[in-house]
Design a protein around this motif. Structure first.
Motif, PDB file in Angstrom:
ATOM      1  N   UNK A 108       0.910  -1.158  -0.236  1.00  0.00           N
ATOM      2  CA  UNK A 108       0.181   0.029  -0.091  1.00  0.00           C
ATOM      3  C   UNK A 108       0.761   1.301   0.152  1.00  0.00           C
ATOM      4  N   UNK A 109       0.878   2.305  -0.876  1.00  0.00           N
ATOM      5  CA  UNK A 109       1.431   3.253  -0.988  1.00  0.00           C
ATOM      6  C   UNK A 109       0.693   4.436  -1.267  1.00  0.00           C
ATOM      7  N   UNK A 110       1.193   5.679  -1.120  1.00  0.00           N
ATOM      8  CA  UNK A 110       0.611   6.920  -1.462  1.00  0.00           C
ATOM      9  C   UNK A 110       0.539   7.150  -2.883  1.00  0.00           C
ATOM     10  N   UNK A 111      -0.343   8.070  -3.234  1.00  0.00           N
ATOM     11  CA  UNK A 111      -0.487   8.176  -4.800  1.00  0.00           C
ATOM     12  C   UNK A 111       0.592   8.749  -5.453  1.00  0.00           C
ATOM     13  N   UNK A 112       1.641   9.469  -4.793  1.00  0.00           N
ATOM     14  CA  UNK A 112       2.887   9.983  -5.558  1.00  0.00           C
ATOM     15  C   UNK A 112       3.835   9.060  -5.581  1.00  0.00           C
ATOM     16  N   UNK A 113       3.693   7.920  -4.970  1.00  0.00           N
ATOM     17  CA  UNK A 113       4.617   6.747  -5.177  1.00  0.00           C
ATOM     18  C   UNK A 113       4.125   5.839  -6.154  1.00  0.00           C
ATOM     19  N   UNK A 114       2.767   5.894  -6.656  1.00  0.00           N
ATOM     20  CA  UNK A 114       2.105   4.721  -7.436  1.00  0.00           C
ATOM     21  C   UNK A 114       2.942   4.199  -8.572  1.00  0.00           C
ATOM     22  N   UNK A 138       1.512 -10.696  -7.344  1.00  0.00           N
ATOM     23  CA  UNK A 138       1.902  -9.394  -6.307  1.00  0.00           C
ATOM     24  C   UNK A 138       0.531  -8.452  -6.648  1.00  0.00           C
ATOM     25  N   UNK A 139       0.351  -8.010  -5.446  1.00  0.00           N
ATOM     26  CA  UNK A 139      -0.770  -6.878  -5.443  1.00  0.00           C
ATOM     27  C   UNK A 139      -0.330  -5.473  -4.774  1.00  0.00           C
ATOM     28  N   UNK A 140      -1.326  -4.656  -5.105  1.00  0.00           N
ATOM     29  CA  UNK A 140      -0.959  -3.213  -4.476  1.00  0.00           C
ATOM     30  C   UNK A 140      -2.225  -2.331  -4.716  1.00  0.00           C
ATOM     31  N   UNK A 141      -2.016  -1.436  -3.683  1.00  0.00           N
ATOM     32  CA  UNK A 141      -3.018  -0.282  -3.866  1.00  0.00           C
ATOM     33  C   UNK A 141      -2.375   1.002  -3.248  1.00  0.00           C
ATOM     34  N   UNK A 142      -3.388   2.001  -3.971  1.00  0.00           N
ATOM     35  CA  UNK A 142      -2.913   3.243  -3.155  1.00  0.00           C
ATOM     36  C   UNK A 142      -3.608   3.247  -1.913  1.00  0.00           C
ATOM     37  N   UNK A 143      -3.266   4.099  -0.828  1.00  0.00           N
ATOM     38  CA  UNK A 143      -3.914   4.235   0.467  1.00  0.00           C
ATOM     39  C   UNK A 143      -5.109   4.565   0.596  1.00  0.00           C
ATOM     40  N   UNK A 144      -5.699   5.297  -0.383  1.00  0.00           N
ATOM     41  CA  UNK A 144      -7.160   5.849  -0.385  1.00  0.00           C
ATOM     42  C   UNK A 144      -7.913   4.657  -1.209  1.00  0.00           C
ATOM     43  N   UNK A 145      -7.417   3.801  -1.903  1.00  0.00           N
ATOM     44  CA  UNK A 145      -8.047   2.615  -2.718  1.00  0.00           C
ATOM     45  C   UNK A 145      -8.532   3.083  -4.113  1.00  0.00           C
ATOM     46  N   UNK A 146      -8.024   4.188  -4.339  1.00  0.00           N
ATOM     47  CA  UNK A 146      -8.567   4.538  -5.652  1.00  0.00           C
ATOM     48  C   UNK A 146      -7.756   3.915  -6.930  1.00  0.00           C
TER      49      UNK A 146
END
Length: 366
Positions: free
Chosen positions: A69-75, A95-103
């Motif tokens: 889970x990362x912030x959008x600026x690190x996406x 592998x899975x990932x999302x931004x912290x806000x789930x967007x």
């Protein structure tokens, strides 16, 4: 009797790595990735649980998926890491990932584990939806009955005499590792024949290595099953168009209908000989461009856009992905950083967009 976790893990990795085949490029990750933007975001914890639950039911997917889970600026940096890092036996194959806000969410997997439709199933598990694709499966009865080894020898022979044309490298730097992942939104969806024709027009506009004596070799990702009920597995086939000119979509459509799928990859690496051959002939094997089109995606009430990143391999390799969801079409272009600078990858993608516009305009005029 159930296998122990370590045994199951080892077997899943063995299958994934071996399925790359006799002439697969051993220097690339063979990672395919699907990225989504959601207009109805959920919780990263829910995303992770949904993905992990489906992987747990699918032994060939290996151990539980990694999750970040990362912030959008690190996406964008996160996408590069999960989409291009080599898979090793001590790490998950999914592998899975999302931004912290789930967007934004993404799922990547070794191509020896799932194909594009399998990746769609994993994305559906992640978002909690039954995603479907409008693509039709290739008729199994049309498969090439010759052996993979015999076909590989034929490809090696052709590569030695007449290697395929390549997109001209721009600002190459062999010290750069990884790949550039470039995405664009399209005004409307595009079918595979037009996408292939546009890819070959982009080659002409961009410039190619080799002369007219060297053929254009288009690899087209396909599946034996339809997209009605995707499952997290791999039932992929490869269509290969080899010739001098595939810039007309009508000609391409006829060629696709007549194309015979390549023989299946072997289930072993030929005693280790396969990777050695691939490494020795890396400069001559592969295709001009790989095209993968998942068509129209249905079944989602949450996804705003989807981007498909197929695997890329070979010298100056270019992989192009496309799909449409909720009437919104996307295009991705994936190239090795060793062959193109960041600016060159962006310009190459714009060349593809212009070529798609050219093909679409020609179709409208008919």
């Amino acid at each position: 009797m159930q296998s122990s976790p370590s045994t199951a893990r080892s077997e899943a990795h063995r299958k994934a790595f071996d399925v790359v085949g006799l002439y697969g490029d051993p220097s690339v990750a063979w990672s395919i990735m699907l990225v989504a933007e959601l207009h109805a975001p959920g919780s990263p914890d829910d995303y992770r649980a949904g993905l992990a639950a489906l992987v747990a039911k699918s032994p060939d997917c290996g151990p539980p998926p990694s999750w970040d889970v990362v912030d959008e600026d690190a996406w964008q940096a996160q996408l590069h890491t999960m989409g291009t890092r080599l898979y090793v036996e001590t790490e998950p194959l999914v592998r899975g990932a999302s931004t912290a806000d789930g967007r934004f969410v993404a799922v990547a997997a070794h191509h020896g584990v799932v194909d594009g439709l399998g990746l769609l199933a994993l994305m559906g598990a992640l978002t909690g939806e039954d995603l479907r694709s409008g693509v039709r499966g290739v008729d199994p009865s049309s498969a090439d009955r010759s052996s993979f080894l015999g076909n590989a020898v034929k490809h090696v022979g052709s590569a030695l005499v007449r290697p395929p044309r390549r997109f001209r490298a721009v600002d190459p730097d062999k010290s750069r590792a990884g790949e550039w992942l470039v995405a664009r939104n399209l005004p409307k969806g595009i079918d595979s024949s037009r996408l292939i024709a546009a890819s070959c027009r982009a080659l002409e506009q961009w410039g190619a290595t080799g002369g007219r004596r060297n053929p254009v070799a288009v690899a087209v990702g396909a599946s034996r099953r339809s997209g009605d009920a995707p499952a997290p597995d791999r039932d992929t086939v490869l269509l290969r168009l080899v010739g001098s000119d595939f810039t007309d979509p009508v000609t391409v459509r006829n060629q696709l209908r007549a194309a015979t799928p390549e023989p299946d990859s072997p289930t072993t690496s030929a005693g280790g000989i396969g990777p050695l051959v691939a490494k020795a002939l890396a400069g001559r094997l592969g295709s001009t461009v790989l095209v993968s089109n998942l068509g129209i995606i249905e079944g989602s009430q949450r996804i705003e856009r989807l981007w498909l990143y197929p695997a890329v391999n070979g010298p100056c390799g270019v992989a192009v992905g496309s799909l449409t969801v909720d009437g919104k079409a996307t295009l991705t272009v994936r190239v090795a950083r060793r062959d193109f600078s960041s600016a060159a990858a962006e310009r190459l993608t714009e060349t593809f967009v212009q070529a798609i516009e050219s093909v679409s305009a020609q179709q409208r005029a008919r």
